[in-house]
Design an enzyme around this catalytic site. Structure first.
Site, mmCIF file in Angstrom:
data_model
loop_
_atom_site.group_PDB
_atom_site.id
_atom_site.type_symbol
_atom_site.label_atom_id
_atom_site.label_comp_id
_atom_site.label_asym_id
_atom_site.label_seq_id
_atom_site.Cartn_x
_atom_site.Cartn_y
_atom_site.Cartn_z
ATOM 1 N N ASP A 67 0.806 -1.218 0.000
ATOM 2 C CA ASP A 67 0.000 0.000 0.000
ATOM 3 C C ASP A 67 0.844 1.275 0.000
ATOM 4 O OD1 ASP A 67 0.927 -0.537 2.559
ATOM 5 O OD2 ASP A 67 -1.036 -0.921 3.405
ATOM 6 N N GLU A 143 -9.868 -2.166 5.228
ATOM 7 C CA GLU A 143 -10.563 -1.897 6.483
ATOM 8 C C GLU A 143 -11.780 -2.807 6.628
ATOM 9 O OE1 GLU A 143 -9.330 -0.030 8.624
ATOM 10 O OE2 GLU A 143 -8.225 1.626 7.721
HETATM 11 C C1 F6R Z 1 1.413 -1.690 6.212
HETATM 12 C C2 F6R Z 1 0.078 -2.239 6.275
HETATM 13 C C3 F6R Z 1 -0.740 -2.280 7.527
HETATM 14 C C4 F6R Z 1 0.029 -2.659 8.767
HETATM 15 C C5 F6R Z 1 -0.885 -2.674 9.981
HETATM 16 C C6 F6R Z 1 -0.129 -2.952 11.268
HETATM 17 O O1 F6R Z 1 1.917 -1.767 4.890
HETATM 18 O O2 F6R Z 1 -0.374 -2.618 5.267
HETATM 19 O O3 F6R Z 1 -1.790 -3.196 7.330
HETATM 20 O O4 F6R Z 1 0.630 -3.916 8.596
HETATM 21 O O5 F6R Z 1 -1.515 -1.425 10.098
HETATM 22 O O6 F6R Z 1 0.718 -1.868 11.505
HETATM 23 P P1 F6R Z 1 1.836 -1.882 12.634
HETATM 24 O O7 F6R Z 1 2.847 -2.904 12.238
HETATM 25 O O8 F6R Z 1 2.399 -0.498 12.638
HETATM 26 O O9 F6R Z 1 1.144 -2.238 13.907
#
Ligand code: F6R
Length: 243
Positions: A67, A143
């Site tokens: 993303d 989401e």
């Molecule tokens: C990042 C992504 C998100 C994260 C998720 C968890 O490329 O696609 O889905 O993997 O928001 O984020 P963290 O690791 O910061 O808790």
């Protein structure tokens, strides 16, 4: 889904790096799907360390990131382009023209999404997709409520994701409200998936993933239907999950 339990974040990251290196070393051509966020930072650090010590080559590796925010330039320190360069691409010998991230500044964003999927297809799909887990079950920026069959698309970020990501910005108002993300459909077409989960704040989400229903309101739940998923999770994330 196979679950590997580790003591802490460091051990989770080390194991994830070893898992990825194993694929890199045993393939003559490899397409990796990559994630950003806090969780994989240390994994990239270990991959960079391995490169310094053993010069594991990435010449045969192509990467597709999950993303990117809409509206941020590649040079913006909060863009995922910048993140990937800082933590990984600049530290190993991967050719720049083999690294792909959606362009959040594309003039025609719909076309950008379509072309991203076409590019993945041209590379015969993703061999190994690395994922982090959102507290609300999001994967990529998919989401709750995202259709399971969607491919790369534009999303409006939920307040909970904007709040979670505000920690990387000076001000919550600077967090972009939209992003381009590979869809659940794109992710599920990967041949193999490695999900990294760390910390008590992911405890509830991991529990739901392992024991809850498969439901579009909890996007990660679909991973239960993929035949080749490995989860590497640390103790803090695993507490109370009956594992
Ligand atoms: C990042 C992504 C998100 C994260 C998720 C968890 O490329 O696609 O889905 O993997 O928001 O984020 P963290 O690791 O910061 O808790």
């Amino acid at each position: 889904m196979k679950v590997i339990r580790t003591k802490n974040y460091q051990e989770m990251s080390k194991m994830a790096a070893e898992f990825i290196l194993n694929k890199i070393n045993s393939s003559s051509k490899l397409t990796l799907g990559l994630a950003t966020g806090g969780t994989p930072v240390q994994t990239y650090h270990y991959l960079a360390q391995d490169y310094r010590e053993h010069q594991t080559s990435y010449q045969h590796v192509t990467t597709f990131n999950l993303d990117e925010y809409i509206g941020l330039a590649k040079s913006d320190p909060n863009s995922y382009h910048y993140y990937m360069d800082k933590h990984f691409f600049s530290k190993v010998n991967i050719p720049t023209n083999q690294t792909f991230i959606p362009n959040g500044l594309a003039e025609n964003l719909e076309m950008e999404c379509y072309e991203y999927d076409e590019l993945i297809k041209k590379h015969h799909g993703i061999d190994l997709q690395i994922l982090g887990l959102g507290k609300n079950g999001h994967v990529g920026f998919n989401e709750p409520g995202t259709a399971f069959d969607q491919h790369t698309h534009i999303v409006e970020l939920t307040n909970s994701t904007i709040q979670a990501n505000a920690r990387f910005f000076n001000d919550i108002n600077q967090v972009p409200k939209r992003a381009i993300t590979m869809g659940i459909g794109s992710i599920m077409e990967s041949k193999e998936i490695l999900l990294l989960v760390s910390g008590t704040e992911k405890n509830e989400a991991l529990n739901k993933l392992l024991h809850g229903e498969i439901d579009e309101q909890f996007p990660a739940s679909i991973l239960n239907q993929h035949e080749n998923v490995t989860i590497i999770a640390d103790e803090d994330a695993i507490i109370n999950t009956n594992l």
